[in-house]
Scaffold this active site. Structure first.
Site, mmCIF file in Angstrom:
data_model
loop_
_atom_site.group_PDB
_atom_site.id
_atom_site.type_symbol
_atom_site.label_atom_id
_atom_site.label_comp_id
_atom_site.label_asym_id
_atom_site.label_seq_id
_atom_site.Cartn_x
_atom_site.Cartn_y
_atom_site.Cartn_z
ATOM 1 N N CYS A 110 -17.344 74.579 -68.037
ATOM 2 C CA CYS A 110 -17.569 73.322 -69.141
ATOM 3 C C CYS A 110 -16.210 72.784 -69.409
ATOM 4 O O CYS A 110 -16.062 71.815 -70.226
ATOM 5 C CB CYS A 110 -18.089 73.902 -70.449
ATOM 6 S SG CYS A 110 -19.782 75.111 -70.002
ATOM 7 N N HIS A 170 -23.103 67.309 -74.779
ATOM 8 C CA HIS A 170 -22.169 68.177 -74.066
ATOM 9 C C HIS A 170 -22.528 68.099 -72.391
ATOM 10 O O HIS A 170 -23.092 68.609 -71.810
ATOM 11 C CB HIS A 170 -22.190 69.481 -74.647
ATOM 12 C CG HIS A 170 -21.617 70.520 -73.768
ATOM 13 N ND1 HIS A 170 -20.122 70.243 -72.967
ATOM 14 C CD2 HIS A 170 -21.816 71.978 -73.623
ATOM 15 C CE1 HIS A 170 -19.876 71.305 -72.300
ATOM 16 N NE2 HIS A 170 -20.668 72.382 -72.529
#
Lengths: 337, 389, 141
Positions: B85, B334
């Site tokens: 991420c 996200h």
């Protein structure tokens, strides 16, 4: 020093199903003499149960896991039909790979056969051996054969030891049977054609009578009687035919169900956890014939039972589940493909 | 060599089943080009770093080259950056390093993820690929479970209340209402969020971010040439990055992320500023507890007191240190690889004072920070920016 | 393409998963659980393996709702619903991550005593993967 049982261990899954739940769900119950049965959780099988029973036996044993010369493992419901389940158990119990592993199955009789083989190995080679019987027989939940099926495991360390519980005599019978408790290759569920031939009673009586005659034992010299018990009622019928007092019978089936190959070995553990030294235990198992054995309780088994959790403690720590939980946890609702 | 950001662009974050990976990237790239005030000939871009985990059903190898050719940059030296991420943040750091080294004048840092290409079942295969696979994953847990265990430990050691943790989601949703590019532009109330279905106890579905598509692009150049392209270059004051043990059981402290602490310390040192100088921050709130830990890791408060910032409303838009004015990962969205660059887009707009909906503009912010975490803290990267003179 | 633990990688950890044998650093005495190539404390690579007691306590835990676990556990989740995962602080000092089994999630607390048991982890490619999980240790407080 004689060769015999120097330590024992038991494992019973925590999950319990009151058979009243089966009656409520199906509208009938084929094994009313069984009150509750134990069943494996989603992450238990004969291998994991066998490892746990084996670990308890080893914790109580004068011999370490690395000293074992062989493991004889009995099950009728191992996760693999080919690839030895016992190798997994051996790897979990000992870091040593110098060990003979033997797997037995084919009928509930396999449990006592493993114990006998371990005894014979140990007596022949003067090395400790282990016998593990672990089973969770399975039939289709809609069949009456399934109602009483439970799960459990028993393990024994056999070796030359002070005060071992010794094997006195053996008598074996083999007969051909048809349509009685069978499972063809590739099939998941047990079947029984319910021909009501009662081969069981005949074979067991014949084996026990042969044993008593050969070893010159009378019933009055037997303190405990462990008999095949698929339904919670069979031992009483056999005892009656033998003329033995029902108080001498030891069976866990009414409390945890028919544990297949582990059933008679668990009955033997019940005796080892109860009797005084010097008492005689008659143990007989069935499966297209019968093996009858007599054992003399030794001090080592009394020492063994005082370490760690007793069988009674294990039996009492069950957790009651619903029939819905039973179907889920037993894997009946997992659809393949 | 100082580095300046001269243009940023990002797609809306959300679920765009009808937009392909290439279409998303093209959209973000075009916006970044348009954002370069005085114009930039794409041929001036010499190096490109593209952060992505490569989820979905497309190209796995050579993804950076493919995306470059998609936007007319065939021939440019391009690199795929994968740090879970934090891929986007690390892509940016590489671009910064390249400019600083003097090896190139103009570079592109980008991030992209297309998470909705796959059926739900196959998509789940991609969740929990960036924690420790051998032990954590095989114990039956992926990130919701890992962050839930961190949350429980924070609650146990510091008395942090669940309502403070979930308060992060309430705040970030409130901010996202005013962000046209956010995925979840609706407010939520604390009571409802607390009562939502459990995801991994103590975290509910409102404590977690969703599944998102999106792309973002940032163009950087040598600071001494920045004025050729724009009168409002945003300066990169500091960059810090670190790694940590992937599995949380290998870490001594489970109430913070050591990698983020190390990255922050480096970035602050480079920038010559401290936590008190930060006026706006975009932090990695993949789960609500992550934002609480970020407050502590970034030094916005003492250890163990992250929850107080939410309790006292200090990080709201009108608070002394607004955090995640964009809505954060929680509400802005996200899209794994794009997240880190998306944070930079937001901070660049905040520092230039040209946030799309002025209600979200943090007034007079001159120093801003981005905090981008990979996995459960296996990687972390922090950047500090300064507004144009 | 996705995350996956191959059988050879799984097999390389059998000693740990089956028997809870773990390496202790010869240089600094630190127990490394799970095993690693270089000691987590001093970075050297010589170890003596020892068998752990399997006793520990809950350091932190979570209850993962049905559908929330990795896909390897889909079958388990059909059978068990939610699943409990914990970081366990072992008696010997190191921490491990593992499932808690046979337990009522309501009874679990930070600090609850645990002991290791041998269970099925999951079933993939026709191969049952076994290893340790933990149960509440009823013999300790």
């Amino acid at each position: 020093m004689a060769t015999g049982i120097v330590a024992h261990g038991a494992y019973v899954p925590k999950n319990r199903l009151p058979l009243e739940e089966v009656r409520r769900f199906w509208g009938g119950l084929s094994t009313p003499a069984i009150k509750e049965k134990a069943f494996p959780s989603y992450d238990e099988d004969p291998v994991t149960m066998g490892v746990e029973a084996g670990r308890q036996a080893l914790e109580r044993s004068p011999f370490g896991a690395e000293e074992l010369g062989a493991i004889f493992f009995a099950t009728t419901s191992g996760p693999y039909e080919e690839k030895p389940n016992v190798s997994t158990i051996a790897s979990a119990l000992t870091g040593s790979s110098r060990i003979r592993v033997v797997e037995m199955g084919g009928s509930p009789r396999a449990g006592l056969q493993a114990l006998l083989s371990a005894w014979e190995f140990s007596a022949s080679w003067s090395k400790p051996a282990m016998a593990i019987a672990s089973d969770a027989p399975i039939a289709h939940p809609a069949s009456s054969l399934e109602h009483g099926l439970g799960a459990g495991a028993a393990a024994f360390v056999i070796g030359e030891g002070e005060g071992a519980t010794t094997l006195e005599a053996v008598e074996s019978i083999s007969v051909e049977t048809f349509g009685e408790r069978f499972r063809r290759r590739g099939q998941s569920y047990l079947q029984d054609l319910e021909l009501r031939q009662d081969e069981l009673t005949g074979s067991v009586l014949k084996a026990i009578e042969g044993l008593m005659e050969g070893a010159r034992i009378s019933l009055s010299q037997v303190e405990a009687l462990v008999l095949p018990d698929p339904d919670g009622g069979t031992p009483a019928r056999i005892a009656k035919a033998l003329g033995a007092s029902p108080e001498k019978l030891l069976s866990l089936t009414p409390r945890i169900g028919d544990t297949g190959a582990a059933s008679v070995p668990l009955g033997l553990i019940a005796a080892l956890e109860k009797l005084e030294a010097g008492k005689r235990i008659l143990v007989c198992s069935y499966g297209a014939g019968a093996d009858a054995t007599s054992w003399i309780m030794g001090e080592a088994s009394i020492v063994s039972r005082q370490r760690g959790r007793s069988l009674e403690d294990i039996l009492e720590r069950g957790r009651i589940r619903s029939y819905g939980d039973y179907l889920k946890l037993r894997g009946f609702l997992v659809q393949k493909g | 060599m100082e580095v300046a950001v001269i243009g940023v662009g990002q797609t809306s974050f959300g679920t765009f089943p009808k937009k392909s990976l290439k279409a998303l990237f093209f959209e973000a790239f075009q916006e970044a080009l348009r954002d370069v005030e005085k114009g930039l000939d794409p041929k001036e871009i010499e190096e490109a770093w593209i952060g992505t985990l490569s989820t979905g059903g497309g190209q796995l190898g050579n993804q950076a080259a493919l995306l470059c050719e998609t936007v007319g940059l065939a021939g440019v030296s391009a690199h795929h950056v994968e740090n879970a991420c934090a891929s986007g943040g690390f892509a940016f750091r590489n671009a910064v390093m390249a400019i600083r080294s003097g090896r190139c004048r103009v570079a592109m840092a980008a991030g992209i993820e297309k998470m909705t290409d796959l059926p739900r079942e196959r998509n789940r295969l991609w969740l929990g690929v960036s924690g420790d696979v051998e032990w954590e994953r095989l114990a039956g847990t992926n990130f919701p479970g890992i962050y839930a265990m961190l949350a429980r430990r924070h609650m146990y050691e510091h008395g942090t209340l669940k309502e403070w943790i979930t308060g992060v989601a309430v705040k970030n949703h409130a901010n996202a209402v005013h962000n046209p590019k956010a995925q979840f532009r609706f407010p939520i109330d604390l009571e409802r969020a607390m009562r939502a279905p459990m995801l991994a106890d103590p975290l509910t579905v409102f404590d977690a971010c969703g599944i998102t598509d999106g792309a973002a692009v940032a163009i950087v150049c040598r600071a001494d040439e920045a004025r050729r392209y724009t009168d409002r270059p945003v300066m990169v004051m500091g960059s810090g990055a670190a790694t940590d043990y992937l599995a949380i059981h290998d870490r001594k402290d489970l109430t913070g992320l050591l990698a983020a602490r190390k990255a922050a310390a480096q970035a602050y040192k480079e920038a010559g500023v401290g936590p008190k100088d930060i006026q706006v921050a975009e932090v990695h709130d993949c789960f609500t507890i992550a934002e609480i830990m970020a407050y502590e890791d970034l030094g916005f408060c003492e250890d163990g007191q992250g929850g107080f910032l939410i309790r006292d409303g200090l990080t709201k838009l009108d608070g002394p240190i607004p955090v995640n004015p964009s809505g954060g990962l929680k509400a802005k969205g996200h899209p794994i690889g794009a997240t880190g660059i998306g944070q930079i887009c937001e901070i660049v707009h905040q520092l230039r004072g040209d946030v799309q909906e002025p209600i979200r503009q943090v007034k007079g912010a001159r120093i801003g920070l981005t905090h981008n975490v990979g996995g459960s803290g296996g990687t972390a990267v922090v950047h500090i920016f300064r507004s144009p003179e | 393409m996705s995350s996956y633990v191959s059988l050879p990688i799984f097999a390389s950890t059998l000693r740990e998963r089956y028997r809870l044998e773990e390496p202790r650093c010869r240089s600094c005495g630190t127990l490394n659980v799970p095993a690693r190539m270089a000691c987590i404390e001093c970075g050297r690579g010589d170890f003596d393996w020892e068998k752990l007691t399997g006793r520990g306590r809950v350091f932190t835990y979570t209850v993962i709702a049905r559908g929330g676990a990795p896909t390897e556990f889909d079958e388990q989740q059909i059978m068990s619903g939610s699943l409990v995962v914990a970081i366990v602080e072992l008696e010997e000092g190191a921490k491990v991550v593992a499932q808690l089994t046979d337990c009522d999630p309501e009874e679990v607390r930070v600090g609850s005593p645990l002991k290791a048991v041998f269970r099925k982890l999951y079933d993939q490619e026709g191969v049952v993967r076994y290893g340790y999980k933990f149960v509440m240790d009823e013999e300790r407080e």
